[in-house]
Design a protein around this motif. Structure first.
Motif, PDB file in Angstrom:
ATOM      1  N   ASP A  34       0.835  -1.201   0.000  1.00 16.65           N
ATOM      2  CA  ASP A  34       0.000   0.000   0.000  1.00 16.65           C
ATOM      3  C   ASP A  34       0.869   1.250   0.000  1.00 16.65           C
ATOM      4  OD1 ASP A  34      -2.307  -1.485   0.034  1.00 16.65           O
ATOM      5  OD2 ASP A  34      -2.458  -1.519   2.222  1.00 16.65           O
ATOM      6  N   GLY A  35       0.443   2.265  -0.738  1.00 11.70           N
ATOM      7  CA  GLY A  35       1.165   3.525  -0.808  1.00 11.70           C
ATOM      8  C   GLY A  35       0.601   4.560   0.143  1.00 11.70           C
ATOM      9  N   VAL A  36       1.110   5.787   0.031  1.00  9.06           N
ATOM     10  CA  VAL A  36       0.720   6.868   0.941  1.00  9.06           C
ATOM     11  C   VAL A  36      -0.775   7.138   0.858  1.00  9.06           C
ATOM     12  CG1 VAL A  36       1.066   9.304   1.491  1.00  9.06           C
ATOM     13  CG2 VAL A  36       3.011   7.908   0.773  1.00  9.06           C
ATOM     14  N   GLN A  37      -1.312   7.197  -0.366  1.00 10.39           N
ATOM     15  CA  GLN A  37      -2.719   7.542  -0.524  1.00 10.39           C
ATOM     16  C   GLN A  37      -3.628   6.504   0.128  1.00 10.39           C
ATOM     17  OE1 GLN A  37      -3.846   8.243  -4.581  1.00 10.39           O
ATOM     18  NE2 GLN A  37      -5.961   8.762  -4.083  1.00 10.39           N
TER      19      GLN A  37
ATOM     20  N   ASN B   5      -4.066   3.738  13.242  1.00 10.75           N
ATOM     21  CA  ASN B   5      -2.713   3.729  13.801  1.00 10.75           C
ATOM     22  C   ASN B   5      -1.836   2.657  13.140  1.00 10.75           C
ATOM     23  OD1 ASN B   5      -4.461   1.876  14.964  1.00 10.75           O
ATOM     24  ND2 ASN B   5      -3.685   2.132  17.063  1.00 10.75           N
ATOM     25  N   ALA B   6      -2.433   1.537  12.718  1.00 10.47           N
ATOM     26  CA  ALA B   6      -1.663   0.518  12.016  1.00 10.47           C
ATOM     27  C   ALA B   6      -1.206   1.038  10.654  1.00 10.47           C
ATOM     28  CB  ALA B   6      -2.501  -0.752  11.845  1.00 10.47           C
ATOM     29  N   ASP B   7      -2.053   1.837  10.000  1.00  8.90           N
ATOM     30  CA  ASP B   7      -1.670   2.421   8.707  1.00  8.90           C
ATOM     31  C   ASP B   7      -0.534   3.418   8.883  1.00  8.90           C
ATOM     32  OD1 ASP B   7      -3.644   1.167   6.897  1.00  8.90           O
ATOM     33  OD2 ASP B   7      -5.098   2.232   8.146  1.00  8.90           O
ATOM     34  N   TRP B   8      -0.562   4.172   9.983  1.00  9.35           N
ATOM     35  CA  TRP B   8       0.537   5.118  10.212  1.00  9.35           C
ATOM     36  C   TRP B   8       1.846   4.369  10.464  1.00  9.35           C
ATOM     37  CZ3 TRP B   8       4.177   6.754  13.799  1.00  9.35           C
ATOM     38  CH2 TRP B   8       4.758   7.999  13.530  1.00  9.35           C
ATOM     39  N   ALA B   9       1.784   3.266  11.217  1.00  6.81           N
ATOM     40  CA  ALA B   9       2.989   2.452  11.445  1.00  6.81           C
ATOM     41  C   ALA B   9       3.551   1.942  10.113  1.00  6.81           C
ATOM     42  CB  ALA B   9       2.660   1.285  12.374  1.00  6.81           C
ATOM     43  N   LYS B  10       2.666   1.484   9.221  1.00  5.55           N
ATOM     44  CA  LYS B  10       3.112   1.015   7.898  1.00  5.55           C
ATOM     45  C   LYS B  10       3.716   2.148   7.077  1.00  5.55           C
ATOM     46  CE  LYS B  10      -0.273  -2.746   7.581  1.00  5.55           C
ATOM     47  NZ  LYS B  10      -1.478  -3.243   6.850  1.00  5.55           N
ATOM     48  N   LEU B  11       3.177   3.348   7.256  1.00  2.41           N
ATOM     49  CA  LEU B  11       3.697   4.499   6.528  1.00  2.41           C
ATOM     50  C   LEU B  11       5.126   4.824   6.951  1.00  2.41           C
ATOM     51  CD1 LEU B  11       2.639   6.345   4.325  1.00  2.41           C
ATOM     52  CD2 LEU B  11       1.828   7.923   6.098  1.00  2.41           C
ATOM     53  N   VAL B  12       5.405   4.730   8.253  1.00  2.00           N
ATOM     54  CA  VAL B  12       6.780   4.920   8.738  1.00  2.00           C
ATOM     55  C   VAL B  12       7.708   3.887   8.103  1.00  2.00           C
ATOM     56  CG1 VAL B  12       8.279   4.846  10.768  1.00  2.00           C
ATOM     57  CG2 VAL B  12       6.026   5.943  10.924  1.00  2.00           C
ATOM     58  N   LEU B  13       7.271   2.640   8.080  1.00  2.00           N
ATOM     59  CA  LEU B  13       8.085   1.571   7.497  1.00  2.00           C
ATOM     60  C   LEU B  13       8.292   1.790   5.999  1.00  2.00           C
ATOM     61  CD1 LEU B  13       6.384  -1.416   9.357  1.00  2.00           C
ATOM     62  CD2 LEU B  13       8.684  -0.516   9.784  1.00  2.00           C
TER      63      LEU B  13
ATOM     64  N   SER C  38       4.897  19.681  16.587  1.00  2.81           N
ATOM     65  CA  SER C  38       3.813  19.094  15.795  1.00  2.81           C
ATOM     66  C   SER C  38       4.158  19.169  14.306  1.00  2.81           C
ATOM     67  CB  SER C  38       2.497  19.833  16.068  1.00  2.81           C
ATOM     68  OG  SER C  38       2.600  21.192  15.664  1.00  2.81           O
ATOM     69  N   TYR C  39       3.376  18.422  13.519  1.00  2.00           N
ATOM     70  CA  TYR C  39       3.554  18.388  12.058  1.00  2.00           C
ATOM     71  C   TYR C  39       2.252  18.809  11.396  1.00  2.00           C
ATOM     72  CZ  TYR C  39       7.732  15.654  13.143  1.00  2.00           C
ATOM     73  OH  TYR C  39       8.944  15.229  13.643  1.00  2.00           O
ATOM     74  N   PRO C  40       2.318  19.259  10.166  1.00  2.00           N
ATOM     75  CA  PRO C  40       1.086  19.680   9.493  1.00  2.00           C
ATOM     76  C   PRO C  40       0.098  18.548   9.260  1.00  2.00           C
ATOM     77  CG  PRO C  40       2.936  19.679   7.962  1.00  2.00           C
ATOM     78  CD  PRO C  40       3.507  19.495   9.327  1.00  2.00           C
ATOM     79  N   ASP C  41       0.598  17.316   9.135  1.00  2.00           N
ATOM     80  CA  ASP C  41      -0.294  16.164   8.933  1.00  2.00           C
ATOM     81  C   ASP C  41       0.457  14.893   9.325  1.00  2.00           C
ATOM     82  OD1 ASP C  41       1.197  15.187   6.481  1.00  2.00           O
ATOM     83  OD2 ASP C  41       0.444  17.100   5.704  1.00  2.00           O
ATOM     84  N   LEU C  42      -0.290  13.808   9.431  1.00  2.00           N
ATOM     85  CA  LEU C  42       0.303  12.538   9.873  1.00  2.00           C
ATOM     86  C   LEU C  42       1.255  11.934   8.844  1.00  2.00           C
ATOM     87  CD1 LEU C  42      -2.808  10.910  11.594  1.00  2.00           C
ATOM     88  CD2 LEU C  42      -0.713  11.743  12.710  1.00  2.00           C
ATOM     89  N   ALA C  43       1.019  12.190   7.561  1.00  2.00           N
ATOM     90  CA  ALA C  43       1.932  11.664   6.535  1.00  2.00           C
ATOM     91  C   ALA C  43       3.309  12.310   6.668  1.00  2.00           C
ATOM     92  CB  ALA C  43       1.351  11.909   5.144  1.00  2.00           C
ATOM     93  N   THR C  44       3.341  13.616   6.923  1.00  2.00           N
ATOM     94  CA  THR C  44       4.613  14.307   7.130  1.00  2.00           C
ATOM     95  C   THR C  44       5.293  13.785   8.392  1.00  2.00           C
ATOM     96  OG1 THR C  44       3.735  16.297   6.057  1.00  2.00           O
ATOM     97  CG2 THR C  44       5.694  16.569   7.437  1.00  2.00           C
ATOM     98  N   ALA C  45       4.509  13.525   9.437  1.00  2.00           N
ATOM     99  CA  ALA C  45       5.064  13.000  10.683  1.00  2.00           C
ATOM    100  C   ALA C  45       5.726  11.644  10.462  1.00  2.00           C
ATOM    101  CB  ALA C  45       3.956  12.882  11.725  1.00  2.00           C
ATOM    102  N   ALA C  46       5.123  10.798   9.641  1.00  2.00           N
ATOM    103  CA  ALA C  46       5.706   9.481   9.363  1.00  2.00           C
ATOM    104  C   ALA C  46       7.032   9.614   8.623  1.00  2.00           C
ATOM    105  CB  ALA C  46       4.719   8.650   8.542  1.00  2.00           C
TER     106      ALA C  46
END
Length: 229
Positions: free
Chosen positions: A91-94, A102-110, A159-167
């Motif tokens: 799965d990609g960012v979108q 929260n599981a999707d955010w963990a995958k985004l970091v990876l 803080s970050y502007p959004d969770l994708a940037t945080a990852a």
């Protein structure tokens, strides 16, 4: 003067030329005989040069019929195994942002770190997020791991502007200064093994009390508000 024509020799044998007819009647008869002889030779030659027989054309609706053929294969002959490359998709960012848990955010970091999105890796990051912000508000300040790098706040309070940037910043910070944690994620080590690398690292000044302030219980999957993404 003698009317005899001398013989012309060729090699060891002599050939004598025939005398030409001396009168008009004789010459006419001579020519007639030659013509008859040539015609006879042509007829004889024609008997030996016969045209090839023409093959009869098949009707337009004719079809060729071949006898059925059978091949016997010995019992010792075995088919070679065929190997096929497996195909998998990540799965990609979108997609991850659209799912929004929260599981999707963990995958985004990876994904940003280039590490496997394995069950072990996702589990350890979920436990880490719970330890930092809890589960029901894991998206607090769009900074699930309280990362100080790029968030504009010391001690992880930025803080970050959004969770994708945080990852993206979380993965970048791990790569730039936490080799033991990166090694655990890269090798898809057990969640407990990577957790020990997190405790030993300077990410938290308390070191999570060397694991005493760290839970290995299953983490609830919670979706963040769409505005956080």
């Amino acid at each position: 003067m003698s009317s005899e024509i001398p013989a012309r020799r060729h090699g060891r044998h002599a050939a004598v030329a025939a005398p030409a007819p001396s009168t008009p009647q004789a010459r006419s008869s001579f020519r007639h005989n030659i013509a008859v002889g040539v015609t006879a030779l042509a007829l004889v030659a024609g008997l030996f040069i016969a045209p090839a027989e023409r093959a009869e054309a098949l009707p337009s609706n004719a079809t060729a019929h071949l006898a059925d053929q059978e091949f016997a294969v010995g019992g010792a002959v075995r088919a070679e195994p065929v190997s096929r490359d497996s195909v998998s998709a990540t799965d990609g960012v979108q997609t991850l942002s659209s799912n929004g848990t929260n599981a999707d955010w963990a995958k985004l970091v990876l994904m940003y770190g280039g590490w496997p999105q394995s069950e072990q890796n996702v589990t350890v990051i979920l436990r880490w997020m719970r330890q930092e912000n809890g589960t029901n508000n894991w998206w607090n300040r769009n900074n699930p791991l309280n990362n100080g790098y790029g968030s504009g706040g010391g001690a992880g309070l930025g803080s970050y502007p959004d969770l994708a940037t945080a990852a993206d910043y979380a993965a970048a910070n791990l790569v730039r200064g936490y080799p033991a944690i990166v090694a655990g994620l890269a090798s898809s080590a057990s969640a407990d093994a990577t957790a020990r690398a997190i405790w030993a690292s300077p990410w938290s000044t308390s070191h999570y009390a060397n694991g005493s302030h760290w839970s290995s219980a299953p983490v609830d999957i919670v979706k963040a508000p769409a505005s956080a993404w």
